[in-house]
Design a protein around this motif. Structure first.
Motif, PDB file in Angstrom:
ATOM      1  N   PHE A  31       6.866  31.495  -1.479  1.00 60.51           N
ATOM      2  CA  PHE A  31       6.982  32.432   0.092  1.00 60.51           C
ATOM      3  C   PHE A  31       7.998  31.380   0.568  1.00 60.51           C
ATOM      4  N   GLU A  32       8.090  29.987   0.680  1.00 62.44           N
ATOM      5  CA  GLU A  32       8.892  29.490   1.425  1.00 62.44           C
ATOM      6  C   GLU A  32      10.414  29.512   1.173  1.00 62.44           C
ATOM      7  N   GLU A  33      10.698  29.497  -0.168  1.00 61.33           N
ATOM      8  CA  GLU A  33      11.993  29.682  -0.910  1.00 61.33           C
ATOM      9  C   GLU A  33      12.484  30.851  -0.866  1.00 61.33           C
ATOM     10  N   SER A  34      11.574  31.915  -0.614  1.00 63.95           N
ATOM     11  CA  SER A  34      12.058  33.556  -0.519  1.00 63.95           C
ATOM     12  C   SER A  34      12.335  33.686   0.812  1.00 63.95           C
ATOM     13  N   GLY A  35      12.049  32.954   1.657  1.00 67.83           N
ATOM     14  CA  GLY A  35      12.420  33.424   3.176  1.00 67.83           C
ATOM     15  C   GLY A  35      11.507  34.035   3.815  1.00 67.83           C
ATOM     16  N   TYR A  36      10.345  34.425   3.322  1.00 70.47           N
ATOM     17  CA  TYR A  36       9.246  35.136   3.864  1.00 70.47           C
ATOM     18  C   TYR A  36       8.485  34.329   4.963  1.00 70.47           C
ATOM     19  N   ILE A  37       8.245  33.033   4.709  1.00 69.38           N
ATOM     20  CA  ILE A  37       7.365  32.210   5.539  1.00 69.38           C
ATOM     21  C   ILE A  37       7.909  32.052   7.096  1.00 69.38           C
ATOM     22  N   SER A  38       9.393  31.960   7.108  1.00 66.74           N
ATOM     23  CA  SER A  38      10.015  31.771   8.240  1.00 66.74           C
ATOM     24  C   SER A  38       9.702  32.746   9.146  1.00 66.74           C
ATOM     25  N   ALA A  40       7.064  35.014   8.947  1.00 75.64           N
ATOM     26  CA  ALA A  40       6.020  35.116   9.233  1.00 75.64           C
ATOM     27  C   ALA A  40       5.356  34.195  10.253  1.00 75.64           C
ATOM     28  N   THR A  41       6.177  32.926  10.429  1.00 72.66           N
ATOM     29  CA  THR A  41       5.559  32.045  11.456  1.00 72.66           C
ATOM     30  C   THR A  41       6.382  32.377  12.498  1.00 72.66           C
ATOM     31  N   LEU A  42       7.284  33.146  12.709  1.00 72.11           N
ATOM     32  CA  LEU A  42       8.298  33.535  13.946  1.00 72.11           C
ATOM     33  C   LEU A  42       7.173  34.833  14.355  1.00 72.11           C
ATOM     34  N   LEU A  43       6.670  35.556  13.873  1.00 72.80           N
ATOM     35  CA  LEU A  43       5.892  36.704  14.054  1.00 72.80           C
ATOM     36  C   LEU A  43       4.441  36.159  14.767  1.00 72.80           C
ATOM     37  N   ILE A  44       3.959  35.046  14.244  1.00 75.14           N
ATOM     38  CA  ILE A  44       2.763  34.530  14.525  1.00 75.14           C
ATOM     39  C   ILE A  44       2.732  33.419  15.724  1.00 75.14           C
ATOM     40  N   HIS A  54       1.505  25.447  17.479  1.00 72.79           N
ATOM     41  CA  HIS A  54       2.557  26.170  16.929  1.00 72.79           C
ATOM     42  C   HIS A  54       2.650  27.204  15.780  1.00 72.79           C
ATOM     43  N   ALA A  55       3.586  27.807  15.470  1.00 72.90           N
ATOM     44  CA  ALA A  55       3.578  28.533  14.094  1.00 72.90           C
ATOM     45  C   ALA A  55       3.434  27.814  12.874  1.00 72.90           C
ATOM     46  N   GLU A  56       3.893  26.473  13.004  1.00 74.99           N
ATOM     47  CA  GLU A  56       3.871  25.600  12.082  1.00 74.99           C
ATOM     48  C   GLU A  56       2.397  25.258  11.602  1.00 74.99           C
ATOM     49  N   SER A  57       1.490  25.420  12.471  1.00 78.58           N
ATOM     50  CA  SER A  57       0.071  25.324  11.982  1.00 78.58           C
ATOM     51  C   SER A  57      -0.528  26.576  11.079  1.00 78.58           C
ATOM     52  N   PHE A  58       0.260  27.656  10.927  1.00 76.68           N
ATOM     53  CA  PHE A  58      -0.415  28.966  10.660  1.00 76.68           C
ATOM     54  C   PHE A  58      -0.794  28.669   9.104  1.00 76.68           C
ATOM     55  N   ILE A  59       0.452  28.343   8.451  1.00 73.26           N
ATOM     56  CA  ILE A  59       0.236  28.267   7.054  1.00 73.26           C
ATOM     57  C   ILE A  59      -0.899  27.172   6.572  1.00 73.26           C
ATOM     58  N   PRO A  60      -0.774  26.010   6.980  1.00 69.79           N
ATOM     59  CA  PRO A  60      -2.175  25.087   6.776  1.00 69.79           C
ATOM     60  C   PRO A  60      -3.365  25.663   6.830  1.00 69.79           C
ATOM     61  N   LEU A  61      -3.497  26.395   8.119  1.00 63.84           N
ATOM     62  CA  LEU A  61      -4.797  26.971   8.462  1.00 63.84           C
ATOM     63  C   LEU A  61      -5.177  28.382   7.400  1.00 63.84           C
ATOM     64  N   ILE A  62      -4.297  29.066   6.887  1.00 62.45           N
ATOM     65  CA  ILE A  62      -4.556  29.966   6.236  1.00 62.45           C
ATOM     66  C   ILE A  62      -4.737  29.488   4.902  1.00 62.45           C
ATOM     67  N   PHE A 149       9.135  25.478  19.942  1.00 64.52           N
ATOM     68  CA  PHE A 149       9.374  25.586  18.431  1.00 64.52           C
ATOM     69  C   PHE A 149      10.517  26.258  18.068  1.00 64.52           C
ATOM     70  N   ILE A 150      11.530  25.447  17.205  1.00 61.18           N
ATOM     71  CA  ILE A 150      12.585  26.357  16.860  1.00 61.18           C
ATOM     72  C   ILE A 150      12.418  26.497  15.198  1.00 61.18           C
ATOM     73  N   ASN A 151      12.652  27.663  14.983  1.00 60.76           N
ATOM     74  CA  ASN A 151      12.398  28.173  13.565  1.00 60.76           C
ATOM     75  C   ASN A 151      13.907  28.850  13.077  1.00 60.76           C
ATOM     76  N   GLU A 152      14.222  28.329  11.992  1.00 63.44           N
ATOM     77  CA  GLU A 152      15.468  28.777  11.312  1.00 63.44           C
ATOM     78  C   GLU A 152      15.204  30.071  10.261  1.00 63.44           C
ATOM     79  N   ILE A 153      15.678  30.976  10.337  1.00 69.35           N
ATOM     80  CA  ILE A 153      15.414  32.384   9.798  1.00 69.35           C
ATOM     81  C   ILE A 153      16.318  32.228   8.412  1.00 69.35           C
ATOM     82  N   GLN A 154      15.432  32.014   7.462  1.00 68.09           N
ATOM     83  CA  GLN A 154      16.261  32.056   5.966  1.00 68.09           C
ATOM     84  C   GLN A 154      16.718  33.362   5.458  1.00 68.09           C
ATOM     85  N   ASP A 155      17.760  33.611   4.687  1.00 65.10           N
ATOM     86  CA  ASP A 155      17.906  34.821   3.899  1.00 65.10           C
ATOM     87  C   ASP A 155      16.982  35.007   2.816  1.00 65.10           C
ATOM     88  N   TYR A 156      16.593  36.336   2.699  1.00 60.26           N
ATOM     89  CA  TYR A 156      15.855  36.878   1.602  1.00 60.26           C
ATOM     90  C   TYR A 156      16.609  36.391   0.202  1.00 60.26           C
TER      91      TYR A 156
END
Length: 204
Positions: A31-38, A40-44, A54-62, A149-156
């Protein structure tokens, strides 16, 4: 007895985590490499700010619902030190499958078959609520304000499967090196406490 019940048992208790940790890392890296995680973290991110993270904590918590051990390892990716510490402290409150047999046992002992399922689900939600409350309380003692929190949106894109399995294997080897050694030492220590004092004339 030291070799069988101390060392080998300790190594086995560390190796038993490897399959589920490997599968967990495969999905996370995918999910990280596909661009989905970036995305998801922006939305949360806004929701996570309300509990002081921050949104960075979302994936470890899940990930904590899968296994607390690799979830705490994932907190290393959190740049803010205090957010990293708070996230690692509240991850054990997320109920992983290892706790489910205990919940089922308590549900069967103290509750009727009609409500025990709701009680077990309630324990899961109770852990989440306690984690949120602890996060807000721990943020009271923070001296610095929340950083942006600065998040870089990756391409799918479809990630490389070879890279996914290679990175997952590397993370599993890191787990064995750092966490596995602690588990083995702790198992030997528990063996010493259970074995001594020892008398061969006593029967169990």
């Amino acid at each position: 007895d030291l070799l069988l019940n101390g060392i080998i048992s300790g190594v086995g208790s560390a190796l038993v985590f490897i399959p589920q940790i490997f599968i967990l890392y495969v999905f996370i890296i995918f999910f990280e490499e596909s661009g989905y995680i970036s995305r998801a973290t922006l939305l949360i991110d806004r929701l996570m700010h309300k509990i002081g993270l921050h949104a960075e904590s979302f994936i470890p918590l899940i990930s904590g619902f899968g296994c607390n051990v690799p979830a705490i390892l994932l907190t290393r990716t959190i740049k803010n030190k205090k957010n990293r510490i708070i996230t690692a402290l509240i991850i054990p409150m997320m109920s992983c499958p290892a706790k489910l047999p205990v919940y089922v046992l308590l549900g069967n002992l103290f509750f009727s078959p009609y409500i025990k399922t709701f009680v077990i689900c309630g324990i899961y939600f109770f852990g989440i609520c306690v984690g949120i409350i602890c996060s807000k309380l721990l943020n009271v003692f923070r001296k610095n304000s929340q950083e942006c929190f600065i998040n870089e949106i990756q391409d799918y894109r479809f990630p490389s499967l070879f890279r996914i399995f290679k990175d997952s294997a590397h993370k599993c080897s890191h787990f064995l090196k750092h966490i596995g050694s602690v588990i083995v030492v702790a198992s030997i220590f528990l063996w010493v406490l259970g074995y001594f004092p020892h008398d061969n004339n006593l029967t169990r």
